[in-house]
Design a protein around this motif. Structure first.
Motif, PDB file in Angstrom:
ATOM      1  N   HIS A  15      48.358  40.137  50.343  1.00  0.00           N
ATOM      2  CA  HIS A  15      48.229  40.550  51.732  1.00  0.00           C
ATOM      3  C   HIS A  15      47.116  39.778  52.423  1.00  0.00           C
ATOM      4  O   HIS A  15      45.996  39.733  51.931  1.00  0.00           O
ATOM      5  N   ASP A  16      47.435  39.166  53.534  1.00  0.00           N
ATOM      6  CA  ASP A  16      46.426  38.481  54.352  1.00  0.00           C
ATOM      7  C   ASP A  16      46.100  39.412  55.507  1.00  0.00           C
ATOM      8  O   ASP A  16      46.850  39.521  56.461  1.00  0.00           O
ATOM      9  N   ALA A  17      44.987  40.106  55.382  1.00  0.00           N
ATOM     10  CA  ALA A  17      44.636  41.124  56.361  1.00  0.00           C
ATOM     11  C   ALA A  17      44.250  40.545  57.712  1.00  0.00           C
ATOM     12  O   ALA A  17      44.215  41.252  58.703  1.00  0.00           O
ATOM     13  N   GLY A  18      43.954  39.256  57.767  1.00  0.00           N
ATOM     14  CA  GLY A  18      43.648  38.625  59.040  1.00  0.00           C
ATOM     15  C   GLY A  18      42.297  39.021  59.591  1.00  0.00           C
ATOM     16  O   GLY A  18      41.454  39.559  58.902  1.00  0.00           O
ATOM     17  N   HIS A  19      42.117  38.756  60.863  1.00  0.00           N
ATOM     18  CA  HIS A  19      40.844  39.034  61.520  1.00  0.00           C
ATOM     19  C   HIS A  19      40.630  40.538  61.654  1.00  0.00           C
ATOM     20  O   HIS A  19      41.563  41.295  61.854  1.00  0.00           O
ATOM     21  N   SER A  23      37.958  45.077  54.408  1.00  0.00           N
ATOM     22  CA  SER A  23      37.869  44.833  52.976  1.00  0.00           C
ATOM     23  C   SER A  23      39.128  44.134  52.464  1.00  0.00           C
ATOM     24  O   SER A  23      40.164  44.123  53.129  1.00  0.00           O
ATOM     25  N   HIS A  24      38.995  43.563  51.278  1.00  0.00           N
ATOM     26  CA  HIS A  24      40.098  42.869  50.617  1.00  0.00           C
ATOM     27  C   HIS A  24      40.137  43.315  49.159  1.00  0.00           C
ATOM     28  O   HIS A  24      39.088  43.524  48.549  1.00  0.00           O
ATOM     29  N   VAL A  35      39.399  44.928  42.447  1.00  0.00           N
ATOM     30  CA  VAL A  35      38.030  45.021  42.946  1.00  0.00           C
ATOM     31  C   VAL A  35      38.106  44.972  44.463  1.00  0.00           C
ATOM     32  O   VAL A  35      38.798  44.118  45.020  1.00  0.00           O
ATOM     33  N   THR A  36      37.416  45.876  45.138  1.00  0.00           N
ATOM     34  CA  THR A  36      37.384  45.881  46.589  1.00  0.00           C
ATOM     35  C   THR A  36      36.184  45.081  47.079  1.00  0.00           C
ATOM     36  O   THR A  36      35.060  45.328  46.642  1.00  0.00           O
ATOM     37  N   SER A 105      41.217  37.234  52.360  1.00  0.00           N
ATOM     38  CA  SER A 105      42.435  38.038  52.284  1.00  0.00           C
ATOM     39  C   SER A 105      42.411  38.687  50.903  1.00  0.00           C
ATOM     40  O   SER A 105      41.485  38.456  50.127  1.00  0.00           O
ATOM     41  N   ASP A 106      43.411  39.479  50.594  1.00  0.00           N
ATOM     42  CA  ASP A 106      43.542  39.955  49.223  1.00  0.00           C
ATOM     43  C   ASP A 106      43.724  38.720  48.344  1.00  0.00           C
ATOM     44  O   ASP A 106      44.330  37.734  48.769  1.00  0.00           O
ATOM     45  N   LEU A 107      43.159  38.759  47.131  1.00  0.00           N
ATOM     46  CA  LEU A 107      43.235  37.628  46.205  1.00  0.00           C
ATOM     47  C   LEU A 107      43.813  38.088  44.874  1.00  0.00           C
ATOM     48  O   LEU A 107      43.709  39.257  44.511  1.00  0.00           O
ATOM     49  N   ARG A 108      44.336  37.120  44.151  1.00  0.00           N
ATOM     50  CA  ARG A 108      44.711  37.316  42.752  1.00  0.00           C
ATOM     51  C   ARG A 108      44.043  36.196  41.969  1.00  0.00           C
ATOM     52  O   ARG A 108      44.197  35.026  42.328  1.00  0.00           O
ATOM     53  N   VAL A 109      43.265  36.554  40.932  1.00  0.00           N
ATOM     54  CA  VAL A 109      42.537  35.557  40.162  1.00  0.00           C
ATOM     55  C   VAL A 109      42.766  35.752  38.662  1.00  0.00           C
ATOM     56  O   VAL A 109      43.156  36.833  38.208  1.00  0.00           O
ATOM     57  N   ARG A 110      42.491  34.683  37.908  1.00  0.00           N
ATOM     58  CA  ARG A 110      42.529  34.717  36.444  1.00  0.00           C
ATOM     59  C   ARG A 110      41.205  34.151  35.950  1.00  0.00           C
ATOM     60  O   ARG A 110      40.753  33.102  36.416  1.00  0.00           O
ATOM     61  N   VAL A 111      40.569  34.828  34.999  1.00  0.00           N
ATOM     62  CA  VAL A 111      39.306  34.365  34.423  1.00  0.00           C
ATOM     63  C   VAL A 111      39.590  33.166  33.526  1.00  0.00           C
ATOM     64  O   VAL A 111      40.452  33.221  32.660  1.00  0.00           O
ATOM     65  N   ILE A 112      38.876  32.051  33.757  1.00  0.00           N
ATOM     66  CA  ILE A 112      39.080  30.844  32.945  1.00  0.00           C
ATOM     67  C   ILE A 112      37.771  30.250  32.446  1.00  0.00           C
ATOM     68  O   ILE A 112      37.778  29.223  31.796  1.00  0.00           O
TER      69      ILE A 112
END
Length: 142
Positions: A15-19, A23-24, A35-36, A105-112
């Protein structure tokens, strides 16, 4: 210098919450709770402020590379990072330090990062634990 906003185009429902967003949500692969991050928060700082340890923590200033993540989806601003830990190729592949990015925006990450295998072992053991696990779903050590 103004950080450059990077967009990771992934059709994953991010989700891209925009301006005006306050929170994301940042989803971390293998972790069942997001995580918020309040608008303007650095990802690692927001995670620590909420008592979470889903991403390994080192120096907290970009000097050690322990918190390296790959952004799989969403938009973020990248603050200055040492080329010792984040190469130009890393940046092109959205591999950055969690202590040096601000979600847009909302993110999705992977620990590397260097401790990614330790995080994966904890996640694996948590998934095999009984439902009465400890904080973050990890088994209670005792």
């Amino acid at each position: 210098m103004e950080p450059q906003v990077q967009r990771v185009p992934v059709g994953d429902g991010t989700h891209d919450a925009g301006h005006g967003a306050t929170s994301h949500a940042v989803s971390i692969d293998g972790v069942d709770r997001a995580v918020t991050c309040r608008a303007g928060d650095v990802l690692l700082t927001a995670m620590l402020a909420r008592g979470r340890r889903d991403i390994p923590v080192g120096c907290r200033g970009g000097g050690c590379g322990v918190c390296k993540v790959e952004v799989l989806g969403g938009r973020y601003a990248a603050l200055k990072m040492s080329v010792d830990h984040v190469s130009a190729d890393d940046r092109l592949k959205h591999r950055v330090l969690a202590c040096r990015i601000v979600p847009h925006s909302d993110l999705r990450v992977r620990v590397i990062g260097q401790m990614a295998n330790s995080v994966r072992r904890l996640v694996d053991s948590a998934s095999q634990a009984e439902p009465s696990g400890g904080r973050n779903g990890f088994p209670v050590q005792g």
